[in-house]
Design an enzyme around this catalytic site. Structure first.
Site, PDB file in Angstrom:
ATOM      1  N   LYS B  60    -100.983 -60.246  51.120  1.00  0.00           N
ATOM      2  CA  LYS B  60    -102.311 -60.257  51.744  1.00  0.00           C
ATOM      3  C   LYS B  60    -102.918 -61.653  51.894  1.00  0.00           C
ATOM      4  O   LYS B  60    -103.789 -61.860  52.743  1.00  0.00           O
ATOM      5  CB  LYS B  60    -103.274 -59.386  50.926  1.00  0.00           C
ATOM      6  CG  LYS B  60    -102.920 -57.912  50.938  1.00  0.00           C
ATOM      7  CD  LYS B  60    -103.642 -57.172  52.046  1.00  0.00           C
ATOM      8  CE  LYS B  60    -103.330 -55.678  51.993  1.00  0.00           C
ATOM      9  NZ  LYS B  60    -104.025 -54.938  53.054  1.00  0.00           N
ATOM     10  N   SER B 311     -93.999 -55.697  49.060  1.00  0.00           N
ATOM     11  CA  SER B 311     -95.305 -56.188  49.471  1.00  0.00           C
ATOM     12  C   SER B 311     -96.126 -56.834  48.361  1.00  0.00           C
ATOM     13  O   SER B 311     -96.944 -57.712  48.633  1.00  0.00           O
ATOM     14  CB  SER B 311     -96.089 -55.032  50.095  1.00  0.00           C
ATOM     15  OG  SER B 311     -96.033 -53.894  49.257  1.00  0.00           O
TER      16      SER B 311
END
Lengths: 322, 322
Positions: B60, B311
Site C-alpha cells: 500500500k 501483498s
C-alpha cells in the site's frame, strides 16, 4: 593434544572454497536482508544473511552435504552415522538422500515426534538412546565400530566446519561493503569456527564476534580462560546452542574470534518476536541471540557495519514463547 | 457512467512508469522468492513477489506515496484525508510524513489501538467515526469539504492504482522468464487493477488472475455478471479483502483480468501457516488467498510458471488463527 596440533587440523580457506563447489548444486545462496528499524535502534548498518531460508531451514545442510560428499566411494558404501536431535540430524539425512548414502541418526528416546518424522522423511534411520550426552556418543560410536559407517560429528569435524564456513564466504562476496564485524550464534561452535576462517582469509581487518545465551555461556568462559570449560545441561530456549565447544572449534575460535557477547533469555524471546514483526521473517531462538546481545548494549556498534548470520528458522508454530 | 468512460480514467503504463520514479526513493524493490515445496505440490514453477517486506509491511505504500507525491504544491499545503483502518491508513500517513503533508485519517471508533498507534507514529491525525462504511465516507468527505484537503480513496483512485501497478512492473522486470499467470489477492481491487495494466502492457500473453475469499467473493461475482455486485459486511479472516470493487477497479479488472478464483476460510489459515513453515516468511491472511485457491485445485497450473504477489505481512503475533 595442544592448540597448535588442533589448529593444524582446521580447514583452510581453500577447503572452504572446495566445500562451496560440493554444496552448491543443492544448497541455496541465501539472500542478505536489512532493516531500517534495527539500523536506527543501534545507530549501525546491519546486514542479515538469511540461513533460515536455507534448505532444511538452517545452515546445517552446508556442513552435512560437504561432509557426506567428501567421502570416498568406499566410505559412502558403508554409510554414515551421527547423533543429533536437531537441525544436524535433518542435514545429514538429506545429504545422505542426495548422495545415495545410508544414514543412521542416534536420537534421545524423548526427542519430539516432529523431529523424528523429519529425519524419516529424508530416509534417515533412527536409533534411540537414553537422553544424555554420554549415551548418545556411545551409541553412535558403537554403530560406527559395528558397521564401518563414518561418524560425522555435528560440529567438531573439519568437513563440517568447512561447510559452515561457506556461509560467511558468500556473505563477504555478496555484500557491497566490508563489514567491521561479522557475528554468528555459538553453540558447539561449527558455524562460528567456519565463519572465523573465511572472514580472516578474505577480510582480515573484520572482527568476528560470537553471540551466546547467558544460560549457556561456555564459549565465552572458554575463550576468556584459554581452555575449554564445558557447560552441563544448560537451560536455554535457544536449543541449538546447548552444546559445549569441541577441541577443534575451541582452537578455531581461540585463533580467529575477538569476543563473545551474551544475552538473557527474555532478550532472546523479545528479539525473536521483534525480528518477526519488523522483518517479516521467521527465525528460531538461536538465530536471535547475536542481535539480542547487541540490543542489550553489550557491544558498541554505533557507526559500524555489522553482518549477522541468522542461522535458522525451524520453530514449532503451535508453541511460540510469547 | 459507463465502462468506456471509466476505462479512459485508468492509469496507463506510462503513468505507472512515472509512479516508479515517484516512489523509488523510499519504497523497496522487494525480492522474489521461490519454494521447492510449493513447486512440487502444484507441479508448477511459482515465484513470490514479497511485498510483506515492503515499507509499512504491505504494498500500500506504493499507491500512497504515488498519490501524495503527485499533488501540486498548493494541494499539498491543504493536506490529505482518507478513510481506512488498515494498511492504507499507514501508507498515507507515512507518505504524508515523507512529503511534508498533513494527513487526516478517518477510522472507525472500534479500530484496534495498535492500528491507531501506527498512524499516530507516522504523524497522522485520527478522526473517529461510527464503524460503518457510509459514516466513514461521510466523515472523510466532510473534512475534505471543510479544509480543502485532497481525499485519497484507498483503491478507487487512478493515482493509487498506478502506484500499486509498480509491483507487477518490478516483478516482470526482475523475473528471468515470462510468467504464464500473474496472481494477486483482490479486495477493493487496487492491486489487481494496477497489476493488470502493467502485465497487459509488458507481457500481453500472460494471464492475470485474482484470488478472493469465498466469504467475500464480490469481485468474482461482479466479473461474471459484468457489473458491480457489492458485498455487505463480509466475514473473512482476510481483513484486507473485505471491500467491494469500485467503479474504476471494476473497469480495470473487467478489461484485463481473465478470472477470479476463490478459497475457503480454512484454506486461508492453512496456507498462511504453511507459507510461514516452509518459506520462513510472515504473510498476513490476505496474502495467502491466491496460493490457497491454487492449493484447493481451483485453477490447473501444472507445468505453468505462476507469479504471485504476496501483498503484506502485518499480523498480530499475539493472536494467531491456529
Amino acid at each position: 593434544m595442544n592448540h597448535a596440533t588442533k589448529t593444524s587440523q582446521l580447514p583452510t580457506i581453500d577447503e572452504i572454497r572446495a566445500a562451496v563447489k560440493r554444496i552448491s548444486p543443492e544448497a541455496h545462496r541465501t539472500p542478505i536482508l536489512s532493516s531500517s528499524y534495527f539500523n536506527e535502534r543501534l545507530g549501525a548498518r546491519l546486514f542479515f544473511k538469511c540461513e533460515n531460508f536455507q534448505k532444511i531451514g538452517a545452515f546445517k545442510i552446508r556442513g552435512g552435504l560437504n561432509a557426506v560428499r567428501s567421502l570416498s566411494e568406499e566410505e559412502k558404501s558403508r554409510g554414515v552415522v551421527t547423533h543429533s536431535s536437531g537441525n544436524h540430524a535433518q542435514a545429514i539425512s538429506l545429504a545422505g538422500r542426495i548422495c545415495g548414502v545410508q544414514v543412521t541418526i542416534v536420537m534421545p528416546n524423548n526427542a519430539p515426534q516432529v523431529k523424528k518424522n523429519a529425519v524419516r522423511d529424508y530416509g534417515g534411520q533412527i536409533v534411540e538412546c537414553e537422553p544424555n550426552e554420554p549415551a548418545r556418543i556411545a551409541a553412535a560410536e558403537a554403530i560406527s565400530q559395528d558397521t564401518g559407517a563414518t561418524l560425522i560429528h555435528s560440529y567438531n569435524d573439519p568437513r563440517i566446519i568447512a561447510g559452515q564456513g561457506t556461509t560467511a564466504l558468500e556473505l563477504l562476496e555478496d555484500l557491497n561493503e566490508t563489514p567491521d564485524i561479522v557475528m554468528t550464534p555459538v553453540g558447539g561452535g561449527g558455524l562460528l569456527s567456519g565463519t572465523g576462517i573465511s572472514v580472516k582469509a578474505l577480510s582480515p581487518q573484520t572482527k568476528v564476534v560470537g553471540g551466546e545465551p547467558e544460560m549457556a555461556d561456555d564459549a565465552k568462559r572458554s575463550l576468556e580462560a584459554g581452555r575449554i570449560i564445558p557447560v552441563e545441561n544448560p537451560q536455554t530456549i535457544a536449543d541449538g546452542l546447548k552444546m559445549s565447544l569441541g577441541t577443534l572449534t575451541f582452537a578455531a575460535i581461540h585463533k580467529n574470534v575477538s569476543q563473545i557477547i551474551t544475552c538473557s533469555e527474555q532478550s532472546i524471546i523479545d528479539t525473536m518476536k521483534l525480528v518477526w514483526e519488523r522483518m517479516k521473517i521467521i527465525i528460531e531462538p538461536s538465530s536471535a541471540v547475536p542481535l539480542a546481545a547487541l540490543l542489550e548494549g553489550n557491544l558498541d556498534v554505533r557507526g559500524k557495519t555489522v553482518a549477522i548470520i541468522l542461522s535458522g528458522g525451524n520453530v514449532d508454530l503451535n508453541k511460540l514463547p510469547w
